[in-house]
Design a protein around this motif. Structure first.
Motif, PDB file in Angstrom:
ATOM      1  N   LEU A  13       0.831  -1.214   0.000  1.00  0.00           N
ATOM      2  CA  LEU A  13       0.000   0.000   0.000  1.00  0.00           C
ATOM      3  C   LEU A  13       0.862   1.260   0.000  1.00  0.00           C
ATOM      4  N   LEU A  14       1.948   1.252   0.786  1.00  0.00           N
ATOM      5  CA  LEU A  14       2.866   2.399   0.797  1.00  0.00           C
ATOM      6  C   LEU A  14       3.545   2.577  -0.557  1.00  0.00           C
ATOM      7  N   HIS A  15       3.957   1.470  -1.173  1.00  0.00           N
ATOM      8  CA  HIS A  15       4.596   1.522  -2.482  1.00  0.00           C
ATOM      9  C   HIS A  15       3.643   2.137  -3.511  1.00  0.00           C
ATOM     10  N   TYR A  16       2.393   1.712  -3.479  1.00  0.00           N
ATOM     11  CA  TYR A  16       1.368   2.258  -4.377  1.00  0.00           C
ATOM     12  C   TYR A  16       1.174   3.757  -4.130  1.00  0.00           C
ATOM     13  N   LYS A  17       1.059   4.150  -2.858  1.00  0.00           N
ATOM     14  CA  LYS A  17       0.847   5.570  -2.533  1.00  0.00           C
ATOM     15  C   LYS A  17       2.037   6.423  -2.964  1.00  0.00           C
ATOM     16  N   GLU A  18       3.246   5.896  -2.789  1.00  0.00           N
ATOM     17  CA  GLU A  18       4.437   6.631  -3.227  1.00  0.00           C
ATOM     18  C   GLU A  18       4.433   6.813  -4.745  1.00  0.00           C
ATOM     19  N   GLY A  19       4.107   5.742  -5.468  1.00  0.00           N
ATOM     20  CA  GLY A  19       4.034   5.829  -6.930  1.00  0.00           C
ATOM     21  C   GLY A  19       2.944   6.792  -7.374  1.00  0.00           C
ATOM     22  N   LEU A  20       1.820   6.755  -6.690  1.00  0.00           N
ATOM     23  CA  LEU A  20       0.726   7.663  -7.008  1.00  0.00           C
ATOM     24  C   LEU A  20       1.124   9.114  -6.756  1.00  0.00           C
ATOM     25  N   GLY A  21       1.846   9.341  -5.662  1.00  0.00           N
ATOM     26  CA  GLY A  21       2.319  10.697  -5.361  1.00  0.00           C
ATOM     27  C   GLY A  21       3.243  11.229  -6.443  1.00  0.00           C
ATOM     28  N   LEU A  22       4.156  10.390  -6.914  1.00  0.00           N
ATOM     29  CA  LEU A  22       5.069  10.784  -7.994  1.00  0.00           C
ATOM     30  C   LEU A  22       4.290  11.076  -9.268  1.00  0.00           C
ATOM     31  N   PHE A  23       3.343  10.206  -9.599  1.00  0.00           N
ATOM     32  CA  PHE A  23       2.518  10.431 -10.787  1.00  0.00           C
ATOM     33  C   PHE A  23       1.721  11.725 -10.654  1.00  0.00           C
ATOM     34  N   ASN A  24       1.187  11.979  -9.456  1.00  0.00           N
ATOM     35  CA  ASN A  24       0.426  13.215  -9.217  1.00  0.00           C
ATOM     36  C   ASN A  24       1.272  14.452  -9.491  1.00  0.00           C
ATOM     37  N   ARG A  25       2.550  14.414  -9.088  1.00  0.00           N
ATOM     38  CA  ARG A  25       3.435  15.558  -9.321  1.00  0.00           C
ATOM     39  C   ARG A  25       3.755  15.736 -10.810  1.00  0.00           C
ATOM     40  N   LYS A  26       3.873  14.631 -11.534  1.00  0.00           N
ATOM     41  CA  LYS A  26       4.228  14.690 -12.951  1.00  0.00           C
ATOM     42  C   LYS A  26       3.023  14.970 -13.844  1.00  0.00           C
ATOM     43  N   MET A  27       1.852  14.472 -13.448  1.00  0.00           N
ATOM     44  CA  MET A  27       0.647  14.601 -14.269  1.00  0.00           C
ATOM     45  C   MET A  27      -0.533  15.069 -13.402  1.00  0.00           C
ATOM     46  N   PRO A  28      -0.449  16.263 -12.840  1.00  0.00           N
ATOM     47  CA  PRO A  28      -1.460  16.679 -11.858  1.00  0.00           C
ATOM     48  C   PRO A  28      -2.883  16.756 -12.417  1.00  0.00           C
ATOM     49  N   ARG A  29      -3.035  17.267 -13.607  1.00  0.00           N
ATOM     50  CA  ARG A  29      -4.380  17.430 -14.165  1.00  0.00           C
ATOM     51  C   ARG A  29      -5.036  16.068 -14.433  1.00  0.00           C
ATOM     52  N   LEU A  30      -4.302  15.180 -15.072  1.00  0.00           N
ATOM     53  CA  LEU A  30      -4.812  13.844 -15.358  1.00  0.00           C
ATOM     54  C   LEU A  30      -5.131  13.104 -14.058  1.00  0.00           C
ATOM     55  N   SER A  31      -4.214  13.186 -13.122  1.00  0.00           N
ATOM     56  CA  SER A  31      -4.398  12.512 -11.846  1.00  0.00           C
ATOM     57  C   SER A  31      -5.627  13.040 -11.109  1.00  0.00           C
ATOM     58  N   GLU A  32      -5.793  14.339 -11.103  1.00  0.00           N
ATOM     59  CA  GLU A  32      -6.947  14.959 -10.443  1.00  0.00           C
ATOM     60  C   GLU A  32      -8.259  14.495 -11.081  1.00  0.00           C
ATOM     61  N   GLN A  33      -8.298  14.448 -12.390  1.00  0.00           N
ATOM     62  CA  GLN A  33      -9.519  14.022 -13.086  1.00  0.00           C
ATOM     63  C   GLN A  33      -9.803  12.538 -12.864  1.00  0.00           C
ATOM     64  N   TYR A  34      -8.767  11.727 -12.899  1.00  0.00           N
ATOM     65  CA  TYR A  34      -8.941  10.298 -12.651  1.00  0.00           C
ATOM     66  C   TYR A  34      -9.432  10.056 -11.227  1.00  0.00           C
ATOM     67  N   ASN A  35      -8.813  10.735 -10.261  1.00  0.00           N
ATOM     68  CA  ASN A  35      -9.217  10.568  -8.864  1.00  0.00           C
ATOM     69  C   ASN A  35     -10.662  11.010  -8.652  1.00  0.00           C
ATOM     70  N   ALA A  36     -11.060  12.106  -9.272  1.00  0.00           N
ATOM     71  CA  ALA A  36     -12.448  12.574  -9.150  1.00  0.00           C
ATOM     72  C   ALA A  36     -13.411  11.543  -9.727  1.00  0.00           C
ATOM     73  N   PHE A  37     -13.049  10.966 -10.868  1.00  0.00           N
ATOM     74  CA  PHE A  37     -13.886   9.943 -11.499  1.00  0.00           C
ATOM     75  C   PHE A  37     -14.030   8.717 -10.605  1.00  0.00           C
ATOM     76  N   THR A  38     -12.902   8.201 -10.112  1.00  0.00           N
ATOM     77  CA  THR A  38     -12.981   6.989  -9.300  1.00  0.00           C
ATOM     78  C   THR A  38     -13.683   7.249  -7.971  1.00  0.00           C
ATOM     79  N   GLU A  39     -13.468   8.406  -7.368  1.00  0.00           N
ATOM     80  CA  GLU A  39     -14.174   8.735  -6.126  1.00  0.00           C
ATOM     81  C   GLU A  39     -15.678   8.747  -6.357  1.00  0.00           C
ATOM     82  N   GLU A  40     -16.107   9.315  -7.461  1.00  0.00           N
ATOM     83  CA  GLU A  40     -17.535   9.347  -7.789  1.00  0.00           C
ATOM     84  C   GLU A  40     -18.080   7.930  -7.992  1.00  0.00           C
TER      85      GLU A  40
END
Length: 121
Positions: A13-40
């Protein structure tokens, strides 16, 4: 800062969260939209959050996605699913996914339930 994990499930779970954090920094807009979609997708609706987590666990098993298996076992437990409910969902998945789904169920799912339950004690 890297946090030390107490078990393999927590480490995954920590490994996944770390990878997600890195992806969020590199692709913030895509990550934000994906997270909003999955949360919904996982919001309470005609299906409960519990039911949605059980469905997601079944799909994760069928897809052989180990990170998602662990993540959705945690989601099931967080939503109050019993071990028996999780294992029944696993059984339905194994009926469709055969040996590949069953092999993940009898190893990774059971280990994740045990390890995640230890974290909450």
């Amino acid at each position: 800062m890297e946090t030390e994990a107490r078990n393999s499930t927590e480490a995954a779970l920590l490994h996944y969260k770390e990878g997600l954090g890195l992806f969020n920094r590199k692709m913030p807009r895509l990550s934000e939209q994906y997270n909003a979609f999955t949360e919904e997708c996982f919001e309470e609706g005609e299906l409960s959050k519990r039911e949605k987590q059980l469905i997601a666990l079944g799909i994760s098993l069928y897809a052989q996605d180990e990170y998602c298996i662990i993540y959705h076992v945690k989601g099931c437990l967080d939503q109050g699913c019993s071990e028996q409910e999780i294992l029944e969902a696993v059984g339905v998945t194994a009926a469709f996914g055969g040996g590949a789904a069953m092999s993940q169920a009898v190893t990774l799912v059971q280990e994740s339930i045990d390890e995640l339950n230890q974290l909450t004690q």
